[in-house]
Scaffold this active site. Structure first.
Site, PDB file in Angstrom:
ATOM      1  N   ASN A 132      21.649  73.479  52.230  1.00 55.20           N
ATOM      2  CA  ASN A 132      22.212  74.693  52.824  1.00 55.20           C
ATOM      3  C   ASN A 132      21.698  75.965  52.166  1.00 55.20           C
ATOM      4  O   ASN A 132      22.382  76.983  52.159  1.00 55.20           O
ATOM      5  CB  ASN A 132      23.749  74.645  52.772  1.00 55.20           C
ATOM      6  CG  ASN A 132      24.306  73.379  53.386  1.00 55.20           C
ATOM      7  OD1 ASN A 132      23.932  73.014  54.498  1.00 55.20           O
ATOM      8  ND2 ASN A 132      25.176  72.692  52.657  1.00 55.20           N
ATOM      9  N   ARG A 133      20.499  75.879  51.608  1.00 52.52           N
ATOM     10  CA  ARG A 133      19.861  77.003  50.922  1.00 52.52           C
ATOM     11  C   ARG A 133      20.627  77.455  49.677  1.00 52.52           C
ATOM     12  O   ARG A 133      20.413  78.547  49.158  1.00 52.52           O
ATOM     13  CB  ARG A 133      19.674  78.208  51.869  1.00 52.52           C
ATOM     14  CG  ARG A 133      18.750  77.922  53.055  1.00 52.52           C
ATOM     15  CD  ARG A 133      17.343  77.584  52.553  1.00 52.52           C
ATOM     16  NE  ARG A 133      16.388  77.486  53.644  1.00 52.52           N
ATOM     17  CZ  ARG A 133      16.058  76.353  54.268  1.00 52.52           C
ATOM     18  NH1 ARG A 133      16.653  75.211  53.917  1.00 52.52           N
ATOM     19  NH2 ARG A 133      15.162  76.341  55.220  1.00 52.52           N
ATOM     20  N   LEU A 134      21.494  76.590  49.159  1.00 54.31           N
ATOM     21  CA  LEU A 134      22.204  76.895  47.913  1.00 54.31           C
ATOM     22  C   LEU A 134      21.411  76.269  46.766  1.00 54.31           C
ATOM     23  O   LEU A 134      21.806  75.254  46.185  1.00 54.31           O
ATOM     24  CB  LEU A 134      23.641  76.369  47.971  1.00 54.31           C
ATOM     25  CG  LEU A 134      24.522  77.043  49.037  1.00 54.31           C
ATOM     26  CD1 LEU A 134      25.908  76.415  49.062  1.00 54.31           C
ATOM     27  CD2 LEU A 134      24.615  78.547  48.787  1.00 54.31           C
TER      28      LEU A 134
END
Length: 212
Positions: free
Chosen positions: A190-192
């Site tokens: 999640n692009r984290l």
């Protein structure tokens, strides 16, 4: 091409503070070794080197890492090239390693200092003769009318030095990047992403997690 639809999630792993060495040099050595062992079908020692000219305009190019220890990172180039001229004006650099198949990146910031003539000679002599002649032929970053000129001069010098040692060009040599900052990036879902930055302080290296 609809570039907006090209995407993938990052899911190979995560990075926690407890996994990190207190020394960024040891952490870098570990990740570099893992990149080499992963056989990425690309050069794991390739690093994008960023320099800045007198007008403050940055430029980047890929060079190969040729040594690393607690002193820093070493690479070789023509000092008459654009990068060499820019390093003579501004010693601050940024180097970036992109190991995307492992969903990892490393950025190193620091200042360069020239290697000794003995170090330059030792590495130059270790190169294949064709690479030595290539360094002698090319006046890096300078204009040239045709590829044919390069090829003809290369052939001529290969014949000339067929049975003799190739002299190291005066302008060819190496630099040591003395790091003041390392950032380690591990892709996350999640692009984290997980990001940790090591900053050199008076009492040693300080480590801080950054938001993705």
């Amino acid at each position: 091409m609809d570039l907006e639809k090209i995407r993938r999630d990052y899911a190979l792993g995560s990075l926690q503070r407890a996994q990190l060495s207190d020394s960024p040099h040891r952490q870098f050595e570990l990740w570099l070794q893992q990149a080499i062992e992963a056989d990425l079908n690309a050069d794991p020692t390739a690093m994008t080197l960023a320099t800045v000219n007198q007008q403050g305009v940055p430029s980047q190019r890929v060079v190969l890492l040729k040594g690393h220890d607690e002193d820093g990172l070493r690479f070789f180039t023509s000092k008459g090239s654009r990068k060499g001229q820019e390093l003579a004006l501004n010693r601050k650099v940024s180097a970036h390693f992109s190991w995307l198949p492992l969903e990892r990146q490393v950025e190193v910031k620091g200042e360069v200092s020239p290697l000794t003539e003995q170090q330059n000679d030792a590495y130059f002599k270790s190169r294949p003769k064709a690479s030595q002649v290539g360094a002698l032929v090319s006046h890096q970053s300078q204009p040239i009318d045709s590829r044919k000129q390069l090829d003809e001069e290369f052939t001529r010098l290969m014949e000339h030095y067929a049975d003799t040692e190739v002299p190291r060009p005066e302008q060819w040599g190496g630099y040591l990047i003395r790091p003041t900052e390392f950032e380690f990036w591990q892709g996350g879902r999640n692009r984290l992403h997980d990001r940790f930055v090591y900053t050199l302080a008076e009492n040693g290296w300080q480590v801080q997690r950054l938001q993705p």
